[in-house]
Design a protein around this motif. Sequence first.
Motif, PDB file in Angstrom:
ATOM      1  N   THR A 195       0.821  -1.218   0.000  1.00  6.49           N
ATOM      2  CA  THR A 195       0.000   0.000   0.000  1.00  6.49           C
ATOM      3  C   THR A 195       0.853   1.265   0.000  1.00  6.49           C
ATOM      4  OG1 THR A 195      -1.887  -1.106   1.014  1.00  6.49           O
ATOM      5  CG2 THR A 195      -1.754   1.281   1.294  1.00  6.49           C
ATOM      6  N   VAL A 196       1.992   1.228   0.697  1.00  7.60           N
ATOM      7  CA  VAL A 196       2.946   2.341   0.687  1.00  7.60           C
ATOM      8  C   VAL A 196       4.150   1.908  -0.145  1.00  7.60           C
ATOM      9  CG1 VAL A 196       4.423   3.814   2.093  1.00  7.60           C
ATOM     10  CG2 VAL A 196       2.186   3.122   2.980  1.00  7.60           C
ATOM     11  N   PRO A 197       4.591   2.726  -1.098  1.00  5.48           N
ATOM     12  CA  PRO A 197       4.203   4.124  -1.320  1.00  5.48           C
ATOM     13  C   PRO A 197       3.108   4.339  -2.358  1.00  5.48           C
ATOM     14  CG  PRO A 197       6.127   3.656  -2.630  1.00  5.48           C
ATOM     15  CD  PRO A 197       5.805   2.380  -1.887  1.00  5.48           C
ATOM     16  N   GLU A 198       2.410   3.285  -2.762  1.00  8.00           N
ATOM     17  CA  GLU A 198       1.444   3.417  -3.852  1.00  8.00           C
ATOM     18  C   GLU A 198       0.399   4.492  -3.576  1.00  8.00           C
ATOM     19  OE1 GLU A 198       0.391  -0.240  -6.261  1.00  8.00           O
ATOM     20  OE2 GLU A 198      -1.516   0.145  -5.244  1.00  8.00           O
ATOM     21  N   VAL A 199      -0.216   4.445  -2.377  1.00  2.96           N
ATOM     22  CA  VAL A 199      -1.250   5.416  -2.045  1.00  2.96           C
ATOM     23  C   VAL A 199      -0.678   6.827  -1.941  1.00  2.96           C
ATOM     24  CG1 VAL A 199      -1.038   4.991   0.440  1.00  2.96           C
ATOM     25  CG2 VAL A 199      -3.156   5.941  -0.467  1.00  2.96           C
ATOM     26  N   VAL A 200       0.544   6.937  -1.425  1.00  3.35           N
ATOM     27  CA  VAL A 200       1.179   8.247  -1.267  1.00  3.35           C
ATOM     28  C   VAL A 200       1.443   8.882  -2.632  1.00  3.35           C
ATOM     29  CG1 VAL A 200       3.200   9.455  -0.367  1.00  3.35           C
ATOM     30  CG2 VAL A 200       2.226   7.524   0.909  1.00  3.35           C
TER      31      VAL A 200
END
Length: 277
Positions: A195-200
């Motif tokens: 999920t990180v860093p995708e969402v960021v």
Amino acid sequence: MADAQKIKIGIIGGSGFDDPTLFENRVEKEVTTPFGKPSDVLIEGHIKGVSCVLLARHGRKHQFQPSDVNYRANIWALKRVGCTHILATTATGSLVEHYRPGDLVILDDFIDRTWGRQCTFYDRTKGGPRGVCHLPMRPAFCDHGRNALIAAAAAKGYACHETGTAVVIQGPRFSSRAESLMHRQWGGHLVNMTTVPEVVLAKEAGLSYAAVALVTDYDCWREHEGSVSVSEVLAMFSKNVKKAADVIIDAVQILGAETDLSYLDAHQVNYKYDEMG
């Protein structure tokens, strides 16, 4: 203001979307970015009339482990081909008893325990944006995307939790029991590796990003619980991945039918997206 005709939804995950009849007008496109190549080719087409782009996060042969995924290239590539939204799937372990294997969870927050991953486009890479981006992460996920996923899961009658905090670990190893217990004490509901860093990066790029997590196991925090079994995780994921795919497909229809897209403009405020072309 954003135009309904310009909606294009990126789908990150890949598993469950290999039905050749699902994607209409399917075209494969190679995209290069200032940050290197994305994990795989982009597959563009339409799902029930809505323009979509499919990208396998780990590559179609699952050749990239979580810490080796080029998240910046993936998000930049989706932005470059015109995506306004991203809907993502992720396999997760549960840190709480009532989030059971086979359940779906619509993520609403995260705790970052990764290290060494590139978490911003603003690092003076040639061809990238200039300056510094101090990015607020509340909310971490787009509420409109989340609500579409929640509505889609409810319509299917799937066991789905409307909120969940994911503790994102570096991987590829799983947590020790002490780490798993610590993650519970921190208030985490789930643990994953992507999920990180995708969402960021998606938020930095001004995209509406939402994710549906598929619970595959109980991690290793429970009394008398053994280590996480890769074979059991894969078996549970394969058994239930169609649920996540169904929810994504129906959420695409929900988002595609919206006429008030002013929320997309709000994602662009205070960021230098004009330099991303």
